[in-house]
Design an enzyme around this catalytic site. Structure first.
Site, PDB file in Angstrom:
ATOM      1  N   GLY A 283       0.835  -1.212   0.000  1.00 40.35           N
ATOM      2  CA  GLY A 283       0.000   0.000   0.000  1.00 40.35           C
ATOM      3  C   GLY A 283       0.864   1.254   0.000  1.00 40.35           C
ATOM      4  O   GLY A 283       0.464   2.294   0.496  1.00 40.35           O
TER       5      GLY A 283
ATOM      6  N   GLY B  61       1.617   2.818  -2.629  1.00 39.99           N
ATOM      7  CA  GLY B  61       1.245   3.647  -3.783  1.00 39.99           C
ATOM      8  C   GLY B  61       2.013   3.300  -5.041  1.00 39.99           C
ATOM      9  O   GLY B  61       2.359   4.177  -5.832  1.00 39.99           O
ATOM     10  N   SER B  62       2.284   1.996  -5.233  1.00 34.15           N
ATOM     11  CA  SER B  62       3.093   1.610  -6.398  1.00 34.15           C
ATOM     12  C   SER B  62       2.405   1.975  -7.712  1.00 34.15           C
ATOM     13  O   SER B  62       3.071   2.419  -8.652  1.00 34.15           O
ATOM     14  CB  SER B  62       3.419   0.116  -6.354  1.00 34.15           C
ATOM     15  OG  SER B  62       2.241  -0.635  -6.196  1.00 34.15           O
ATOM     16  N   SER B  63       1.075   1.844  -7.780  1.00 28.73           N
ATOM     17  CA  SER B  63       0.389   2.158  -9.043  1.00 28.73           C
ATOM     18  C   SER B  63       0.545   3.631  -9.391  1.00 28.73           C
ATOM     19  O   SER B  63       0.806   3.982 -10.548  1.00 28.73           O
ATOM     20  CB  SER B  63      -1.103   1.850  -8.940  1.00 28.73           C
ATOM     21  OG  SER B  63      -1.290   0.547  -8.478  1.00 28.73           O
TER      22      SER B  63
ATOM     23  N   ALA C   5       2.920   5.680  -8.235  1.00 29.20           N
ATOM     24  CA  ALA C   5       4.334   5.978  -8.478  1.00 29.20           C
ATOM     25  C   ALA C   5       4.724   5.584  -9.897  1.00 29.20           C
ATOM     26  O   ALA C   5       5.444   6.305 -10.599  1.00 29.20           O
ATOM     27  CB  ALA C   5       5.196   5.250  -7.451  1.00 29.20           C
TER      28      ALA C   5
ATOM     29  N   ASP D 161      -1.433  10.385  -3.500  1.00 34.95           N
ATOM     30  CA  ASP D 161      -0.239   9.552  -3.698  1.00 34.95           C
ATOM     31  C   ASP D 161       0.546   9.993  -4.938  1.00 34.95           C
ATOM     32  O   ASP D 161       1.776   9.896  -4.983  1.00 34.95           O
ATOM     33  CB  ASP D 161      -0.615   8.058  -3.778  1.00 34.95           C
ATOM     34  CG  ASP D 161      -1.915   7.800  -4.496  1.00 34.95           C
ATOM     35  OD1 ASP D 161      -2.484   8.745  -5.094  1.00 34.95           O
ATOM     36  OD2 ASP D 161      -2.375   6.646  -4.479  1.00 34.95           O
TER      37      ASP D 161
HETATM   38  O1  PMV Z   1      -4.807   2.739   0.588  1.00 34.97           O
HETATM   39  P1  PMV Z   1      -4.038   3.863   0.028  1.00 34.97           P
HETATM   40  O2  PMV Z   1      -2.665   3.950   0.589  1.00 34.97           O
HETATM   41  O3  PMV Z   1      -4.072   3.896  -1.439  1.00 34.97           O
HETATM   42  O4  PMV Z   1      -4.726   5.206   0.564  1.00 34.97           O
HETATM   43  C1  PMV Z   1      -6.040   5.514   0.273  1.00 34.97           C
HETATM   44  C2  PMV Z   1      -6.397   6.834   0.869  1.00 34.97           C
HETATM   45  C3  PMV Z   1      -7.836   7.238   0.625  1.00 34.97           C
HETATM   46  O5  PMV Z   1      -8.010   8.536   1.221  1.00 34.97           O
HETATM   47  C4  PMV Z   1      -8.788   6.278   1.314  1.00 34.97           C
HETATM   48  C5  PMV Z   1      -8.184   7.300  -0.844  1.00 34.97           C
HETATM   49  C6  PMV Z   1      -7.576   8.476  -1.584  1.00 34.97           C
HETATM   50  O6  PMV Z   1      -7.430   8.367  -2.810  1.00 34.97           O
HETATM   51  O7  PMV Z   1      -7.282   9.516  -0.980  1.00 34.97           O
END
Ligand code: PMV
Length: 320
Positions: A108, A110-112, A114, A155
């Protein structure tokens, strides 16, 4: 032959997840675990993609108009990035794209996002067009929405700007914060969570209890403002407490899990200033703010978590 290599950082959500999908701010930090995207021009018009960390080997893509429904999951973001870049900037030659990641796509981190940023920045370098960070963000954000329909884009901002950012939905505000590396321990639950599923879960709760959920988001917004101050003042005591409160609000949204809660509580009991989940919930990682890293790490491992060593406040997208 024209060849470029771009690297982009992964990220950790520090405060304000979920609320940031609904127009509120969040705080995100880039981490020093990176994804590299190498792009090389080739003679013909096709694109060959190799992304070993998501089991993609010699996949044939087109420069534009890739049908995302027909593309394997691991390659969708890259196909969308190609579609959106090539819709604006014409590329004549084919491409070979190879990705390589320092971290597992399961964390989690954020590889996609990045990788999406890496591909668009790489294509811009190949085409020799100068994209501002904001233009890069807009193309990448469109690509992410094309694939998953939802998301704030926080992200992508971390992958582009790096550092630690105060970010409002869709990039309405992106402000670098003055901070150093944070004293954080990162624990992985061992469970890969699907962000879109948890964003939908919160959306459903919001439909059922709109007043309550909006109030939670409003409180999160106030919390993010306080966290921003505590962060810039390195007031770890307050920052930890704010993490605990943020976790409480995420519990009320229903996105924490037994495993996350266990790792969070064990960190607090081991002396952390504060602890919370990071991101959408449902699994992935938790964070503990602490100057007793070894003790907290041991406690997390004893409860079945895995420690991920990552420094915060890392540099954004760059040429290698
Ligand atoms: O699960 P992650 O690390 O992709 O984080 C999601 C964060 C959210 O606020 C739930 C969604 C977003 O795009 O901001």
């Amino acid at each position: 032959m024209n060849k470029v290599e771009i690297s982009t950082p992964g990220k950790l959500m520090l405060f304000g997840e979920h609320a940031v999908v609904y127009g509120r701010p969040c705080i995100v930090t880039a981490v020093d675990q990176r994804i590299k995207v190498a792009i090389e021009e080739m003679g013909n018009q096709s694109v060959i993609l190799n992304a070993p960390e998501v089991q993609i080997e010699n996949l044939d893509l087109k420069l534009k108009n890739n049908d995302l429904n027909q593309i394997p999951k691991g390659a969708k973001f890259i196909a969308a990035a190609l579609n959106n870049f090539c819709a604006e900037y014409h590329l004549e030659k084919g491409l070979k794209i190879v990705t390589k990641s320092d971290f597992s796509s399961k964390f989690g981190f954020g590889s996609s996002s990045a990788v999406t940023v890496g591909v668009i920045k790489g294509l811009a370098e190949i085409k020799k067009v100068k994209l501002s960070n904001k233009q890069l963000f807009e193309l990448a954000y469109k690509s992410v929405l094309d694939v998953q329909g939802v998301g704030s884009g926080f992200d992508l901002a971390a992958a582009i700007w790096g550092g630690t950012l105060y970010f409002v939905t869709g990039g309405k505000q992106i402000k670098p914060l003055r901070v150093n590396n944070l004293p954080l321990v990162v624990g992985y639950t061992g469970i890969k969570a699907d962000t879109a599923t948890w964003v939908r879960f919160v959306a459903e709760r919001k439909v059922k209890f709109p007043v309550l959920v909006n109030d939670i988001f409003d409180t999160m917004e106030k919390l993010v403002e306080l966290a921003r101050k505590a962060l810039e003042n390195e007031d770890w005591d307050s920052l930890g407490e704010l993490m605990d409160i943020n976790q409480g609000l995420l519990e009320s949204l229903g996105v924490s899990t037994l495993k996350l809660t266990e790792l969070i509580h064990t960190s607090r009991l081991s002396g952390a200033w504060g602890s919370k989940l990071s991101g959408a919930g449902g699994g992935d990682c938790m964070l503990a703010l602490t100057d007793k890293a070894k003790t907290v790490e041991k406690a997390i491992i004893e409860k079945g978590g895995q420690i991920i060593y990552a420094k915060t406040n890392a540099q954004g997208a760059r040429m290698e």
